[in-house]
Write an enzyme that holds these catalytic residues in place. Structure first.
Site, PDB file in Angstrom:
ATOM      1  N   HIS A 144       3.969   0.045   0.468  1.00  0.00           N
ATOM      2  CA  HIS A 144       4.603   0.001   1.786  1.00  0.00           C
ATOM      3  C   HIS A 144       3.903  -1.079   2.602  1.00  0.00           C
ATOM      4  O   HIS A 144       2.698  -0.992   2.851  1.00  0.00           O
ATOM      5  CB  HIS A 144       4.472   1.348   2.495  1.00  0.00           C
ATOM      6  CG  HIS A 144       5.145   2.470   1.786  1.00  0.00           C
ATOM      7  ND1 HIS A 144       6.434   2.867   2.069  1.00  0.00           N
ATOM      8  CD2 HIS A 144       4.708   3.278   0.781  1.00  0.00           C
ATOM      9  CE1 HIS A 144       6.759   3.880   1.280  1.00  0.00           C
ATOM     10  NE2 HIS A 144       5.733   4.140   0.481  1.00  0.00           N
ATOM     11  N   LEU A 145       4.660  -2.078   3.009  1.00  0.00           N
ATOM     12  CA  LEU A 145       4.087  -3.180   3.777  1.00  0.00           C
ATOM     13  C   LEU A 145       4.441  -3.106   5.258  1.00  0.00           C
ATOM     14  O   LEU A 145       3.927  -3.900   6.047  1.00  0.00           O
ATOM     15  CB  LEU A 145       4.536  -4.524   3.192  1.00  0.00           C
ATOM     16  CG  LEU A 145       4.077  -4.790   1.751  1.00  0.00           C
ATOM     17  CD1 LEU A 145       4.623  -6.130   1.252  1.00  0.00           C
ATOM     18  CD2 LEU A 145       2.549  -4.767   1.643  1.00  0.00           C
TER      19      LEU A 145
ATOM     20  N   ASP B 169       1.195   3.138  -3.850  1.00  0.00           N
ATOM     21  CA  ASP B 169       1.810   3.837  -2.717  1.00  0.00           C
ATOM     22  C   ASP B 169       0.975   3.635  -1.460  1.00  0.00           C
ATOM     23  O   ASP B 169       0.886   4.519  -0.608  1.00  0.00           O
ATOM     24  CB  ASP B 169       2.007   5.329  -3.006  1.00  0.00           C
ATOM     25  CG  ASP B 169       2.924   6.006  -1.984  1.00  0.00           C
ATOM     26  OD1 ASP B 169       3.664   5.297  -1.287  1.00  0.00           O
ATOM     27  OD2 ASP B 169       2.881   7.253  -1.886  1.00  0.00           O
TER      28      ASP B 169
END
EC number: 3.5.2.3
Length: 348
Positions: A19-20, A251
């Site tokens: 997740h960026l 993650d």
């Protein structure tokens, strides 16, 4: 007795689940991933989820704009599946090389998943199209029914959603993401070549006692939630066995400190700064360093049908302390293992 390795040289790894985020958070966290990994599967659960080709192209550009000069990094974009998603749009994105995969979030299973899928039947035409295209389906494997205990969500998902889906679409490529249970480890091990799994460092290193005994540790709180020790051990044994359909997916899921350390904190571990070194420690503890490179760098490309990265990364046995916090605009991030010493370092 053989002396422990002092250097681990592996093909440049990929992160098959990250997740960026967006905005200031994106600019802060991207370098921690782009410095180490050649590619990353980028999750689409922004506040406005990525459901169109144009949105994915724009988001990809924002990511690339945040990659520091000198980093060779390719974000692999994913499409957020909804009950109303247009299968033609998904196919166009796949053929144009914009979408690498599509993500199934059960509605309300995790952060920004309120737009998620209410039932698999609702998206069956899309899934049938994906099967024909050979497009991977990435699955957050938890049911969200109010009567199901949070520690049982993954096991129940296997029985009621995953297995019926795979029986119906027998050649659909499925990644069971961030598996956390003995049930999931056994299910993936017993599956065929169309089924793979990612595993996070926190689920290999910790169990629910670590999060809850002696005081609650909010920076170990993630979804799927940490399970009991028998499940942690099953995951460790799976990766230590050299199983080829399990691969690195951190993650890494950053939230600002004030959103983690609060009366109703967000789920997610920001592990990008230390993840590769954490995995190395686990493989070393399991006497399985012979399988470390495959887990990090080979198994993922093999499943996705992509080439292995050409570059190399070296880890050295050199203790380092993980920062207590990382500056973030008007707040801060507390990374996974903050303030702790890890025994491997990535050679710069």
């Amino acid at each position: 007795m053989t002396a422990p390795s002092q250097v681990l040289k592996i093909r440049r790894p990929d992160d098959w689940h990250v997740h960026l985020r967006d905005g200031d958070m994106l600019k802060t966290v991207v370098p921690y991933t782009s410095e180490i990994y050649g590619r990353a599967i980028v999750m689409p659960n922004l506040a406005s989820p990525i459901t169109t080709v144009d949105a994915a192209i724009a988001y990809r550009q924002r990511i690339l704009d945040a990659v520091p000069a000198g980093h060779d990094f390719t974000p692999l974009m994913t499409c957020y599946l909804t009950d109303s998603l247009d299968a033609d749009e998904l196919e166009r994105g796949f053929h144009e090389g914009v979408f690498t995969a599509a993500k199934l979030y059960p509605a309300n299973a995790t952060t920004n998943s309120s737009h998620g899928v209410t039932s698999v039947d609702a998206i069956m035409p899309v899934l049938e199209r994906m099967e024909k295209l050979g497009m991977p389906l990435l699955v957050h494997g938890e049911v969200t029914h109010a009567d199901v205990d949070i520690f049982d969500r993954e096991a129940r998902f296997i029985d009621t959603v995953m297995e019926p889906l795979r029986q119906r679409l027998t050649t659909l490529k499925v990644v069971f993401e961030h598996i956390t249970t003995k049930d999931a480890a056994q299910y993936v091990r017993d599956g065929n070549d169309y089924l793979a799994a990612t595993i996070t460092p926190q689920h290999l290193m910790f169990n629910r006692n670590d999060m809850l005994v002696g005081g609650i540790r909010p920076h170990l709180y993630c979804l799927p939630i940490l399970k009991r020790n028998i499940h942690q051990q099953a995951l460790r044994e799976l990766v230590a066995s050299g199983f080829t359909r399990a691969f690195l997916g951190t993650d890494s899921a950053p939230h600002s400190r004030h959103r983690k350390e609060t009366s109703c904190g967000c789920a997610g571990c920001f592990n990008a700064p230390s993840a590769l070194c954490s995995y190395a420690a686990v493989f070393e503890e399991m006497n399985a360093l012979a399988h470390f490179e495959a887990f990090c760098s080979l198994n993922g490309p093999q499943f996705y049908g992509l080439p292995v990265n050409t570059g190399w990364v070296e880890l050295v046995r050199d203790e380092q302390q993980v920062p207590e916090n990382i500056a973030l605009a008007d707040d801060s991030l507390v990374p996974f293992l903050a303030g702790e010493t890890v025994r491997w370092s990535v050679k710069k």
